[in-house]
Design an enzyme around this catalytic site. Structure first.
Site, PDB file in Angstrom:
ATOM      1  N   LYS A  54       0.816  -1.203   0.000  1.00 25.36           N
ATOM      2  CA  LYS A  54       0.000   0.000   0.000  1.00 25.36           C
ATOM      3  C   LYS A  54       0.857   1.264   0.000  1.00 25.36           C
ATOM      4  CE  LYS A  54      -3.482  -2.183   2.937  1.00 25.36           C
ATOM      5  NZ  LYS A  54      -4.083  -2.138   4.324  1.00 25.36           N
ATOM      6  N   GLU A 110       7.970   2.241  -5.901  1.00 25.20           N
ATOM      7  CA  GLU A 110       8.037   1.704  -4.540  1.00 25.20           C
ATOM      8  C   GLU A 110       8.094   2.847  -3.540  1.00 25.20           C
ATOM      9  OE1 GLU A 110       7.720  -0.406  -2.359  1.00 25.20           O
ATOM     10  OE2 GLU A 110       9.009  -2.142  -2.474  1.00 25.20           O
ATOM     11  N   ASP A 111       7.592   2.583  -2.344  1.00 25.30           N
ATOM     12  CA  ASP A 111       7.708   3.589  -1.290  1.00 25.30           C
ATOM     13  C   ASP A 111       9.127   3.606  -0.720  1.00 25.30           C
ATOM     14  OD1 ASP A 111       7.410   1.032  -0.252  1.00 25.30           O
ATOM     15  OD2 ASP A 111       5.907   1.586   1.255  1.00 25.30           O
ATOM     16  N   VAL A 113      12.928   1.257  -0.071  1.00 31.94           N
ATOM     17  CA  VAL A 113      13.791   0.085  -0.256  1.00 31.94           C
ATOM     18  C   VAL A 113      14.634  -0.052   1.007  1.00 31.94           C
ATOM     19  CG1 VAL A 113      15.614  -0.990  -1.624  1.00 31.94           C
ATOM     20  CG2 VAL A 113      13.861   0.392  -2.753  1.00 31.94           C
ATOM     21  N   ASP A 114      14.460  -1.194   1.659  1.00 32.13           N
ATOM     22  CA  ASP A 114      15.155  -1.461   2.928  1.00 32.13           C
ATOM     23  C   ASP A 114      16.230  -2.517   2.634  1.00 32.13           C
ATOM     24  OD1 ASP A 114      15.856  -2.084   5.523  1.00 32.13           O
ATOM     25  OD2 ASP A 114      13.853  -2.427   6.256  1.00 32.13           O
ATOM     26  N   GLY A 116      16.023  -4.636   0.185  1.00 32.51           N
ATOM     27  CA  GLY A 116      16.039  -4.782  -1.275  1.00 32.51           C
ATOM     28  C   GLY A 116      15.343  -6.041  -1.759  1.00 32.51           C
ATOM     29  N   THR A 118      12.199  -7.066  -1.546  1.00 32.46           N
ATOM     30  CA  THR A 118      10.902  -6.849  -2.198  1.00 32.46           C
ATOM     31  C   THR A 118      11.090  -6.385  -3.639  1.00 32.46           C
ATOM     32  OG1 THR A 118       9.958  -6.233  -0.063  1.00 32.46           O
ATOM     33  CG2 THR A 118       8.697  -5.621  -2.015  1.00 32.46           C
ATOM     34  N   LYS A 141      16.951   2.945   2.456  1.00 33.90           N
ATOM     35  CA  LYS A 141      17.844   2.847   3.610  1.00 33.90           C
ATOM     36  C   LYS A 141      19.132   2.202   3.105  1.00 33.90           C
ATOM     37  CE  LYS A 141      14.109   2.112   6.927  1.00 33.90           C
ATOM     38  NZ  LYS A 141      13.534   1.152   7.880  1.00 33.90           N
ATOM     39  N   ASP A 169       3.484   3.405   6.662  1.00 31.80           N
ATOM     40  CA  ASP A 169       2.704   3.201   7.889  1.00 31.80           C
ATOM     41  C   ASP A 169       3.541   2.656   9.033  1.00 31.80           C
ATOM     42  OD1 ASP A 169       3.139   0.547   6.827  1.00 31.80           O
ATOM     43  OD2 ASP A 169       1.558  -0.155   8.162  1.00 31.80           O
TER      44      ASP A 169
HETATM   45  P1  5GP Z   1      12.686  -4.659   1.793  1.00 31.36           P
HETATM   46  O1  5GP Z   1      12.161  -5.863   1.085  1.00 31.36           O
HETATM   47  O2  5GP Z   1      13.438  -3.724   0.885  1.00 31.36           O
HETATM   48  O3  5GP Z   1      13.467  -5.038   3.032  1.00 31.36           O
HETATM   49  O4  5GP Z   1      11.475  -3.914   2.394  1.00 31.36           O
HETATM   50  C1  5GP Z   1      10.573  -3.223   1.657  1.00 31.36           C
HETATM   51  C2  5GP Z   1       9.300  -3.074   2.438  1.00 31.36           C
HETATM   52  O5  5GP Z   1       9.521  -3.046   3.854  1.00 31.36           O
HETATM   53  C3  5GP Z   1       8.640  -1.772   2.104  1.00 31.36           C
HETATM   54  O6  5GP Z   1       7.817  -1.872   0.965  1.00 31.36           O
HETATM   55  C4  5GP Z   1       7.878  -1.475   3.385  1.00 31.36           C
HETATM   56  O7  5GP Z   1       6.629  -2.107   3.337  1.00 31.36           O
HETATM   57  C5  5GP Z   1       8.685  -2.116   4.487  1.00 31.36           C
HETATM   58  N1  5GP Z   1       9.533  -1.154   5.236  1.00 31.36           N
HETATM   59  C6  5GP Z   1      10.870  -1.232   5.384  1.00 31.36           C
HETATM   60  N2  5GP Z   1      11.326  -0.216   6.141  1.00 31.36           N
HETATM   61  C7  5GP Z   1      10.243   0.537   6.452  1.00 31.36           C
HETATM   62  C8  5GP Z   1      10.082   1.756   7.227  1.00 31.36           C
HETATM   63  O8  5GP Z   1      10.990   2.375   7.762  1.00 31.36           O
HETATM   64  N3  5GP Z   1       8.795   2.202   7.331  1.00 31.36           N
HETATM   65  C9  5GP Z   1       7.747   1.572   6.757  1.00 31.36           C
HETATM   66  N4  5GP Z   1       6.545   2.113   6.944  1.00 31.36           N
HETATM   67  N5  5GP Z   1       7.869   0.445   6.026  1.00 31.36           N
HETATM   68  C10 5GP Z   1       9.115  -0.073   5.875  1.00 31.36           C
END
Ligand code: 5GP
Length: 187
Positions: A54, A110-111, A113-114, A116, A118, A141, A169
């Site tokens: 979302k 994408e909102d 990338v943490d 990576g 996803t 991040k 969120d």
């Molecule tokens: P990744 O797969 O890159 O670790 O994570 C991506 C997903 O983690 C994002 O689409 C989001 O849903 C969630 N996410 C990671 N860090 C944060 C954050 O600081 N705040 C929020 N609201 N969501 C996060």
């Protein structure tokens, strides 16, 4: 409480400790990204923007309305994190795009990338349809990357903190804040 806009206060569950990126800075950067994307896709026909639900819904809405090129909107939903900030492990497809993206120019929006994972999953999935896929994220991040993903467009690099607002969120709340703020999750 830093929620300056009273319309947003009903969406805030927890004190936002610090405004990390102001509303004005977000809007200025979104306008820049829209200019760049419009230029890059100037002669490419219709662009399919795939928003990742979302969290990307507000970013996608603002970005798409500032483009000067033909574009259509699709959404995709994946699950990678459970309620709050706890990771639920592997990425899982919850809702696929509805339109035909075969052979199209696709921009994944994408909102955040943490690690990576996803975005890596999404790029692989959409690439399997054979389109020309590029990626756009509002925030990254940088210190948290576990896999390398190519980001074609990026709003901001941010520190390793839990951020909320502008679509992001914490336990489904705080999404409608006009700025991006840092909170400390309780769990
Ligand atoms: P990744 O797969 O890159 O670790 O994570 C991506 C997903 O983690 C994002 O689409 C989001 O849903 C969630 N996410 C990671 N860090 C944060 C954050 O600081 N705040 C929020 N609201 N969501 C996060």
């Amino acid at each position: 409480m830093l929620a300056a806009n009273p319309l947003c206060e009903a969406d805030v569950t927890q004190e936002v400790l610090k405004v990390l990126i102001s509303e004005a800075d977000i809007q200025a950067r979104v306008a820049e990204l829209a200019r760049q994307i419009s230029k890059d896709y100037e002669n490419s026909g219709e662009l399919v923007m795939v928003g990742v639900l979302k969290g990307a819904f507000i970013f996608l809405a603002d970005l798409s309305r500032q483009l000067t090129i033909p574009r259509v909107i699709e959404f995709i939903a994946v699950s990678s994190y459970g309620r709050g900030s706890r990771s639920s492990g592997a990425v899982r497809l919850v809702m696929d795009v509805r339109g035909n993206i075969e052979g199209k120019h696709v921009l994944i929006v994408e909102d955040i990338v943490d690690t990576g994972h996803t975005l890596e999953y999404l790029i692989g999935m959409i690439n399997s349809h054979g389109p020309a896929v590029k990626t756009c994220a509002l925030v990254r991040k940088a210190d948290c990357a576990e896999v390398h993903v190519d980001l074609d467009y990026l709003g901001f690099d941010i520190p390793n903190e839990w951020v909320v607002g502008y679509g992001l969120d914490y336990a489904e709340k705080n999404r409608t804040l006009p700025y991006i703020g840092i909170i400390t999750p309780a769990d």
